[in-house]
Design an enzyme around this catalytic site. Structure first.
Site, PDB file in Angstrom:
ATOM      1  CB  SER A  50      39.923 -35.946  -5.893  1.00 39.72           C
ATOM      2  OG  SER A  50      38.658 -36.317  -6.353  1.00 39.72           O
ATOM      3  CG  HIS A  81      38.261 -35.783 -13.436  1.00 38.43           C
ATOM      4  ND1 HIS A  81      38.146 -34.567 -12.835  1.00 38.43           N
ATOM      5  CD2 HIS A  81      38.274 -36.701 -12.420  1.00 38.43           C
ATOM      6  CE1 HIS A  81      38.101 -34.736 -11.523  1.00 38.43           C
ATOM      7  NE2 HIS A  81      38.175 -36.011 -11.247  1.00 38.43           N
ATOM      8  CG  HIS A 103      32.883 -40.736 -10.938  1.00 36.12           C
ATOM      9  ND1 HIS A 103      33.628 -39.918 -11.749  1.00 36.12           N
ATOM     10  CD2 HIS A 103      33.560 -40.855  -9.769  1.00 36.12           C
ATOM     11  CE1 HIS A 103      34.728 -39.555 -11.094  1.00 36.12           C
ATOM     12  NE2 HIS A 103      34.716 -40.107  -9.899  1.00 36.12           N
ATOM     13  CE1 TYR A 105      29.945 -37.591 -11.092  1.00 37.06           C
ATOM     14  CE2 TYR A 105      30.524 -38.924  -9.183  1.00 37.06           C
ATOM     15  CZ  TYR A 105      30.845 -37.976 -10.125  1.00 37.06           C
ATOM     16  OH  TYR A 105      32.090 -37.390 -10.110  1.00 37.06           O
ATOM     17  CD  GLU A 106      31.701 -39.289 -15.148  1.00 40.61           C
ATOM     18  OE1 GLU A 106      32.047 -38.764 -16.210  1.00 40.61           O
ATOM     19  OE2 GLU A 106      32.446 -40.045 -14.483  1.00 40.61           O
ATOM     20  CB  ALA A 133      37.643 -37.438  -2.673  1.00 41.23           C
ATOM     21  CG  MET A 230      29.551 -39.757  -4.662  1.00 39.95           C
ATOM     22  SD  MET A 230      29.224 -38.204  -5.506  1.00 39.95           S
ATOM     23  CE  MET A 230      28.841 -37.135  -4.105  1.00 39.95           C
ATOM     24  CB  SER A 231      34.376 -43.495  -7.060  1.00 38.96           C
ATOM     25  OG  SER A 231      35.348 -43.231  -6.081  1.00 38.96           O
ATOM     26  CG  ASN A 254      33.660 -33.905   2.622  1.00 41.97           C
ATOM     27  OD1 ASN A 254      34.238 -34.473   1.698  1.00 41.97           O
ATOM     28  ND2 ASN A 254      32.468 -34.270   3.037  1.00 41.97           N
ATOM     29  CG  HIS A 266      33.457 -30.590  -6.730  1.00 40.22           C
ATOM     30  ND1 HIS A 266      33.805 -31.888  -6.454  1.00 40.22           N
ATOM     31  CD2 HIS A 266      34.177 -30.244  -7.831  1.00 40.22           C
ATOM     32  CE1 HIS A 266      34.696 -32.303  -7.349  1.00 40.22           C
ATOM     33  NE2 HIS A 266      34.940 -31.324  -8.185  1.00 40.22           N
TER      34      HIS A 266
HETATM   35  N1  HPA Z   1      29.900 -37.855   0.318  1.00 40.33           N
HETATM   36  C1  HPA Z   1      30.003 -38.640  -0.776  1.00 40.33           C
HETATM   37  N2  HPA Z   1      31.083 -38.637  -1.553  1.00 40.33           N
HETATM   38  C2  HPA Z   1      32.101 -37.811  -1.229  1.00 40.33           C
HETATM   39  C3  HPA Z   1      32.036 -36.970  -0.109  1.00 40.33           C
HETATM   40  C4  HPA Z   1      30.868 -36.999   0.712  1.00 40.33           C
HETATM   41  O1  HPA Z   1      30.744 -36.290   1.732  1.00 40.33           O
HETATM   42  N3  HPA Z   1      33.222 -36.257  -0.065  1.00 40.33           N
HETATM   43  C5  HPA Z   1      33.957 -36.684  -1.122  1.00 40.33           C
HETATM   44  N4  HPA Z   1      33.288 -37.625  -1.837  1.00 40.33           N
END
Ligand code: HPA
Length: 294
Positions: A50, A81, A103, A105-106, A133, A230-231, A254, A266
């Site tokens: 990201s 993307h 990813h 999750y896709e 990220a 998540m990656s 975050n 997001h």
């Molecule tokens: N959790 C999981 N994946 C993420 C997060 C999170 O807080 N922030 C960015 N990718």
């Protein structure tokens, strides 16, 4: 509905893993297509997470291949993307930059998610630089910080190496130095020289696409994770088996759920990634400049 026999079950499992045991053939077809467009020999493959996508546009002597044109290449379904493999040079260092990663999750299989790393392996690229990220579960990591990944926890309950060992040995890869430790001090120095406070930490990967619950974040803390994503981890596992060196950097976008009393979105993740993209790009650029020396 037809009754599932042991035989049909075995076939459906085989189709799920490694594209039915034909992953290598598919990677070879993808590679043949790529080789018709460029004969550059990249020193590193860099997966742009990201906020880092625009870095690819700064490469010189660019050959950009949209992933939708590459045979068998899984397409990113995440909005904004658009996937592309970009061959080019940065400060005279030949690179392959990957824009628009896919990813887990896709809905892709874990072998599909790591397809691009097999391409890198067959291109004999010796080093993977991977970015993402991530949410902080360690109060010492604040949103906007960059974290050099020192190790990981794979909490996907999936491993991209499961299935036929089409890409050869090792069947049981050593994971003691996956994020190549001998590079750490040079990377710390690059950050210091640029006035970037680079933290170190362990990356924990969950499947997503949900963010974590507060209870899950407490588990991650107790089990030694510093940041959640998540990656990245699937790609790194394949790179490890391929004998590639790995450098991983997370952008802490975050605080993970429950670390502060605030809902997660997001938008917050992309806003922070955009805010720090300049320093992130500077760090990656500094690392690339010394690749010839590493
Ligand atoms: N959790 C999981 N994946 C993420 C997060 C999170 O807080 N922030 C960015 N990718």
């Amino acid at each position: 509905m037809a009754e599932q026999t042991a035989g049909s079950y075995a076939v459906s499992i085989a189709v799920q893993i490694n594209f039915g045991g034909m992953l290598k053939e598919k990677v070879e077809q993808a590679l043949e297509f790529i080789r018709q467009r460029t004969d550059l020999k990249p020193k590193a493959g860099i997966i742009l997470g990201s906020g880092l996508g625009p870095f690819a546009d700064t490469l010189k002597n660019r050959v950009e291949i949209p992933t939708r044109d590459i045979p068998h290449y899984p397409q990113s379904t995440v909005e904004g993307h658009a996937g592309a493999l970009i061959f080019g040079t940065h400060k005279d260092v030949p690179l392959l930059a990957v824009k628009g990663r896919t990813h887990f999750y896709e809905g892709y299989s874990i072998q599909e998610v790591t397809f691009v790393i097999r391409i890198m392996q067959m291109l004999k690229i010796p080093l993977l630089m991977v970015t993402n990220a991530a949410g902080s579960v360690n109060p010492k990591l604040r949103p906007g910080d960059l974290m050099l990944i020192t190790d990981h926890v794979n909490f996907l309950f999936q491993n991209p190496l499961r299935g036929p060992a089409e890409f050869g040995q090792p069947r049981f890869p050593d994971m003691s130095d996956v994020y190549t430790r001998k590079f750490f001090s040079a990377i710390d120095r690059i950050a210091l020289d640029r006035g970037i406070a680079l933290k170190h930490g362990v990356l924990w990967v969950n499947t997503g696409p949900t963010y974590e619950t507060a209870a899950e974040v407490r588990m991650v803390q107790r089990f030694g994770g510093d940041a959640v994503s998540m990656s990245t981890v699937p790609e790194v596992i394949v790179a490890a088996q391929a004998g590639m060196k790995v450098i991983g950097v997370s952008c802490i976008t975050n605080y993970a759920t429950g670390i502060v009393a605030q809902k997660l979105s997001h938008d917050e993740v992309t806003e922070t990634a955009n805010r720090v993209k300049e320093k992130f790009t500077q760090l990656m650029s500094g690392i690339i400049e010394i690749l010839n020396l590493l």
